[in-house]
Design a protein around this motif. Sequence first.
Motif, PDB file in Angstrom:
ATOM      1  N   ILE A 194       0.871  -1.169   0.000  1.00 13.82           N
ATOM      2  CA  ILE A 194       0.000   0.000   0.000  1.00 13.82           C
ATOM      3  C   ILE A 194       0.912   1.225   0.000  1.00 13.82           C
ATOM      4  CG2 ILE A 194      -1.866   1.239   1.146  1.00 13.82           C
ATOM      5  CD1 ILE A 194      -2.494  -1.414   2.654  1.00 13.82           C
ATOM      6  N   ILE A 195       0.875   1.966  -1.093  1.00 14.94           N
ATOM      7  CA  ILE A 195       1.718   3.154  -1.236  1.00 14.94           C
ATOM      8  C   ILE A 195       0.827   4.378  -1.076  1.00 14.94           C
ATOM      9  CG2 ILE A 195       3.253   4.425  -2.778  1.00 14.94           C
ATOM     10  CD1 ILE A 195       3.970   1.790  -4.122  1.00 14.94           C
ATOM     11  N   ALA A 196       1.079   5.150  -0.025  1.00 16.70           N
ATOM     12  CA  ALA A 196       0.206   6.270   0.305  1.00 16.70           C
ATOM     13  C   ALA A 196       0.996   7.568   0.420  1.00 16.70           C
ATOM     14  CB  ALA A 196      -0.539   5.989   1.610  1.00 16.70           C
ATOM     15  N   THR A 197       0.262   8.670   0.402  1.00 18.22           N
ATOM     16  CA  THR A 197       0.884   9.982   0.587  1.00 18.22           C
ATOM     17  C   THR A 197      -0.025  10.846   1.447  1.00 18.22           C
ATOM     18  OG1 THR A 197       1.987  11.824  -0.541  1.00 18.22           O
ATOM     19  CG2 THR A 197      -0.098  11.083  -1.481  1.00 18.22           C
ATOM     20  N   GLY A 198       0.585  11.806   2.164  1.00 16.66           N
ATOM     21  CA  GLY A 198      -0.187  12.729   2.979  1.00 16.66           C
ATOM     22  C   GLY A 198      -0.993  12.037   4.055  1.00 16.66           C
ATOM     23  N   ILE A 199      -2.214  12.536   4.277  1.00 20.92           N
ATOM     24  CA  ILE A 199      -3.023  12.013   5.377  1.00 20.92           C
ATOM     25  C   ILE A 199      -3.471  10.571   5.155  1.00 20.92           C
ATOM     26  CG2 ILE A 199      -3.862  14.327   5.895  1.00 20.92           C
ATOM     27  CD1 ILE A 199      -6.607  13.433   4.822  1.00 20.92           C
ATOM     28  N   MET A 200      -3.325  10.062   3.924  1.00 23.25           N
ATOM     29  CA  MET A 200      -3.744   8.689   3.644  1.00 23.25           C
ATOM     30  C   MET A 200      -2.765   7.656   4.179  1.00 23.25           C
ATOM     31  SD  MET A 200      -6.681   9.053   2.310  1.00 23.25           S
ATOM     32  CE  MET A 200      -7.076   7.414   1.698  1.00 23.25           C
ATOM     33  N   VAL A 201      -1.588   8.089   4.632  1.00 24.90           N
ATOM     34  CA  VAL A 201      -0.623   7.137   5.198  1.00 24.90           C
ATOM     35  C   VAL A 201      -1.177   6.527   6.492  1.00 24.90           C
ATOM     36  CG1 VAL A 201       1.702   6.820   6.108  1.00 24.90           C
ATOM     37  CG2 VAL A 201       1.339   8.316   4.140  1.00 24.90           C
ATOM     38  N   SER A 202      -1.766   7.353   7.341  1.00 21.25           N
ATOM     39  CA  SER A 202      -2.333   6.825   8.589  1.00 21.25           C
ATOM     40  C   SER A 202      -3.492   5.877   8.305  1.00 21.25           C
ATOM     41  CB  SER A 202      -2.792   7.964   9.505  1.00 21.25           C
ATOM     42  OG  SER A 202      -3.828   8.714   8.912  1.00 21.25           O
ATOM     43  N   LEU A 203      -4.265   6.169   7.259  1.00 18.96           N
ATOM     44  CA  LEU A 203      -5.371   5.283   6.886  1.00 18.96           C
ATOM     45  C   LEU A 203      -4.852   3.988   6.260  1.00 18.96           C
ATOM     46  CD1 LEU A 203      -7.871   7.925   5.499  1.00 18.96           C
ATOM     47  CD2 LEU A 203      -7.975   6.719   7.676  1.00 18.96           C
ATOM     48  N   ALA A 204      -3.726   4.061   5.586  1.00 15.22           N
ATOM     49  CA  ALA A 204      -3.094   2.849   5.049  1.00 15.22           C
ATOM     50  C   ALA A 204      -2.656   1.937   6.184  1.00 15.22           C
ATOM     51  CB  ALA A 204      -1.903   3.221   4.179  1.00 15.22           C
ATOM     52  N   LEU A 205      -2.158   2.519   7.258  1.00 11.15           N
ATOM     53  CA  LEU A 205      -1.763   1.728   8.427  1.00 11.15           C
ATOM     54  C   LEU A 205      -2.981   1.108   9.106  1.00 11.15           C
ATOM     55  CD1 LEU A 205       0.990   4.103   9.839  1.00 11.15           C
ATOM     56  CD2 LEU A 205       1.356   1.789   8.961  1.00 11.15           C
ATOM     57  N   GLU A 206      -4.083   1.852   9.142  1.00 17.43           N
ATOM     58  CA  GLU A 206      -5.335   1.293   9.674  1.00 17.43           C
ATOM     59  C   GLU A 206      -5.773   0.096   8.828  1.00 17.43           C
ATOM     60  OE1 GLU A 206      -8.653   3.955  10.095  1.00 17.43           O
ATOM     61  OE2 GLU A 206      -7.483   5.409  11.260  1.00 17.43           O
ATOM     62  N   ALA A 207      -5.734   0.274   7.516  1.00 13.10           N
ATOM     63  CA  ALA A 207      -6.126  -0.799   6.599  1.00 13.10           C
ATOM     64  C   ALA A 207      -5.239  -2.014   6.787  1.00 13.10           C
ATOM     65  CB  ALA A 207      -6.047  -0.297   5.158  1.00 13.10           C
ATOM     66  N   SER A 208      -3.958  -1.774   7.009  1.00 13.00           N
ATOM     67  CA  SER A 208      -3.014  -2.874   7.182  1.00 13.00           C
ATOM     68  C   SER A 208      -3.356  -3.721   8.404  1.00 13.00           C
ATOM     69  CB  SER A 208      -1.593  -2.307   7.298  1.00 13.00           C
ATOM     70  OG  SER A 208      -0.647  -3.340   7.310  1.00 13.00           O
ATOM     71  N   LYS A 209      -3.837  -3.077   9.463  1.00 11.84           N
ATOM     72  CA  LYS A 209      -4.248  -3.819  10.671  1.00 11.84           C
ATOM     73  C   LYS A 209      -5.461  -4.696  10.383  1.00 11.84           C
ATOM     74  CE  LYS A 209      -2.545  -0.557  14.172  1.00 11.84           C
ATOM     75  NZ  LYS A 209      -2.939   0.373  15.265  1.00 11.84           N
ATOM     76  N   ILE A 210      -6.422  -4.119   9.644  1.00 16.03           N
ATOM     77  CA  ILE A 210      -7.618  -4.893   9.277  1.00 16.03           C
ATOM     78  C   ILE A 210      -7.219  -6.094   8.421  1.00 16.03           C
ATOM     79  CG2 ILE A 210      -9.802  -4.838   8.007  1.00 16.03           C
ATOM     80  CD1 ILE A 210      -9.922  -1.802   8.653  1.00 16.03           C
ATOM     81  N   LEU A 211      -6.355  -5.860   7.461  1.00 14.72           N
ATOM     82  CA  LEU A 211      -5.904  -6.927   6.567  1.00 14.72           C
ATOM     83  C   LEU A 211      -5.163  -8.020   7.332  1.00 14.72           C
ATOM     84  CD1 LEU A 211      -4.721  -4.636   3.656  1.00 14.72           C
ATOM     85  CD2 LEU A 211      -6.582  -6.308   3.501  1.00 14.72           C
ATOM     86  N   LYS A 212      -4.360  -7.620   8.303  1.00 13.28           N
ATOM     87  CA  LYS A 212      -3.605  -8.602   9.096  1.00 13.28           C
ATOM     88  C   LYS A 212      -4.549  -9.542   9.828  1.00 13.28           C
ATOM     89  CE  LYS A 212       0.031  -9.035  12.579  1.00 13.28           C
ATOM     90  NZ  LYS A 212       0.919  -8.318  13.535  1.00 13.28           N
ATOM     91  N   SER A 213      -5.668  -8.982  10.340  1.00 10.45           N
ATOM     92  CA  SER A 213      -6.649  -9.812  11.059  1.00 10.45           C
ATOM     93  C   SER A 213      -7.325 -10.811  10.131  1.00 10.45           C
ATOM     94  CB  SER A 213      -7.711  -8.917  11.711  1.00 10.45           C
ATOM     95  OG  SER A 213      -8.551  -8.329  10.728  1.00 10.45           O
ATOM     96  N   GLU A 214      -7.208 -10.554   8.809  1.00  8.29           N
ATOM     97  CA  GLU A 214      -7.796 -11.455   7.822  1.00  8.29           C
ATOM     98  C   GLU A 214      -6.734 -12.294   7.114  1.00  8.29           C
ATOM     99  OE1 GLU A 214     -10.479  -9.408   5.223  1.00  8.29           O
ATOM    100  OE2 GLU A 214     -11.254  -8.148   6.821  1.00  8.29           O
ATOM    101  N   GLY A 215      -5.511 -12.262   7.662  1.00  8.49           N
ATOM    102  CA  GLY A 215      -4.444 -13.110   7.139  1.00  8.49           C
ATOM    103  C   GLY A 215      -3.700 -12.553   5.935  1.00  8.49           C
ATOM    104  N   ILE A 216      -3.857 -11.256   5.670  1.00  5.55           N
ATOM    105  CA  ILE A 216      -3.158 -10.626   4.544  1.00  5.55           C
ATOM    106  C   ILE A 216      -2.044  -9.738   5.076  1.00  5.55           C
ATOM    107  CG2 ILE A 216      -3.393  -9.072   2.560  1.00  5.55           C
ATOM    108  CD1 ILE A 216      -6.367  -9.980   2.433  1.00  5.55           C
ATOM    109  N   ASP A 217      -0.830  -9.998   4.622  1.00  4.33           N
ATOM    110  CA  ASP A 217       0.358  -9.288   5.110  1.00  4.33           C
ATOM    111  C   ASP A 217       0.690  -8.136   4.152  1.00  4.33           C
ATOM    112  OD1 ASP A 217       2.611  -8.665   6.562  1.00  4.33           O
ATOM    113  OD2 ASP A 217       3.870 -10.159   5.578  1.00  4.33           O
ATOM    114  N   SER A 218       0.387  -6.907   4.566  1.00  6.66           N
ATOM    115  CA  SER A 218       0.532  -5.752   3.676  1.00  6.66           C
ATOM    116  C   SER A 218       1.694  -4.852   4.087  1.00  6.66           C
ATOM    117  CB  SER A 218      -0.764  -4.935   3.639  1.00  6.66           C
ATOM    118  OG  SER A 218      -1.154  -4.562   4.947  1.00  6.66           O
ATOM    119  N   ARG A 219       2.457  -4.455   3.090  1.00  7.30           N
ATOM    120  CA  ARG A 219       3.537  -3.474   3.268  1.00  7.30           C
ATOM    121  C   ARG A 219       2.941  -2.075   3.131  1.00  7.30           C
ATOM    122  NH1 ARG A 219       8.915  -4.357  -0.265  1.00  7.30           N
ATOM    123  NH2 ARG A 219       8.575  -6.356   0.784  1.00  7.30           N
TER     124      ARG A 219
END
Length: 312
Positions: A194-219
């Motif tokens: 997940i490549i993000a910029t500006g305020i979307m970086v924090s939302l990318a990190l939120e998404a990464s946590k959700i994905l991890k709970s579903e077994g998806i390992d996101s950079r």
Amino acid sequence: MSQKIATREAYGDALKELGQVNENVVVLDADLSKSTKTAVFQKEFPERFFNMGIAEQNLMGTAAGFATSGKIPFASTFAMFATGRAFEIIRNSICYPKLNVKVCATHAGITVGEDGASHQALEDLACMRAIPNMTVINPADAVSAKKAVFAMADFNGPVYARFGRAAVPTIYDEDMKFEIGKGIQVKEGKDVSIIATGIMVSLALEASKILKSEGIDSRVIDIHTIKPIDKDLIIKAAKETGAIVTAEEHNIIGGLGSAVAEVLVENHPVSMKRVGTMDTFGESGKPNDLMKKYGLTGENIVKAVKEVLNQK
């Protein structure tokens, strides 16, 4: 992630600190100093602050003049007026002669909120990255915003920096390293990037946590410099994860998503999805409500990740 601070607040504080160590720094504003937070500098250094009035072309032209005299001008107004109303002056009087002007625009993106479509610059990154000689920066939080200001002052040449109105989570520690043109891998991951910029970086990190709970390992990667973009980091992510999702508070046309797609198609094509505003104007509303309506949420990033993984 800790307390929420607007990047425009960090900009104002950074200008004050910069002014204390660099006497060549001057600050210009277009009658919006309380909103852009340049008033912080004005209070400390009134003799080095210039209110140009509601005349953005004059703001940029005067900044160019200061640059030819050896000063380091930081010219501020809202992103819509800086990149829209003053585009020609930025192009012809700043970038064409490659003058050392820092165009620091606040109130960018949909999170301008109640001010509505006329003030919500969703095209500014596209406009600025298209101009030769222009460097384009979009920090993710208050820490990186402050460090960006100091990096800009040390950098010789035109820079466009984008700051936001709304308070956003603080991602980085004070010891983070900010280098113009170099992205930051904020989180490891092997399945998708997940490549993000500006305020979307924090939302990318939120998404990464959700994905991890579903077994998806996101950079998660923070591309704070849209131009020159960190090609090596993007190509490495493509090769190692095989799928890319971009996220930006900007039109998907011409901004981060376009810049990343250009790198990928010429170097290492992989499946890709873009999260951003879908070639539309905004509207007046509460920032959080607008982010949801226009698809700029962690959930939308998660959805895009799942779509791109199905194409992988």
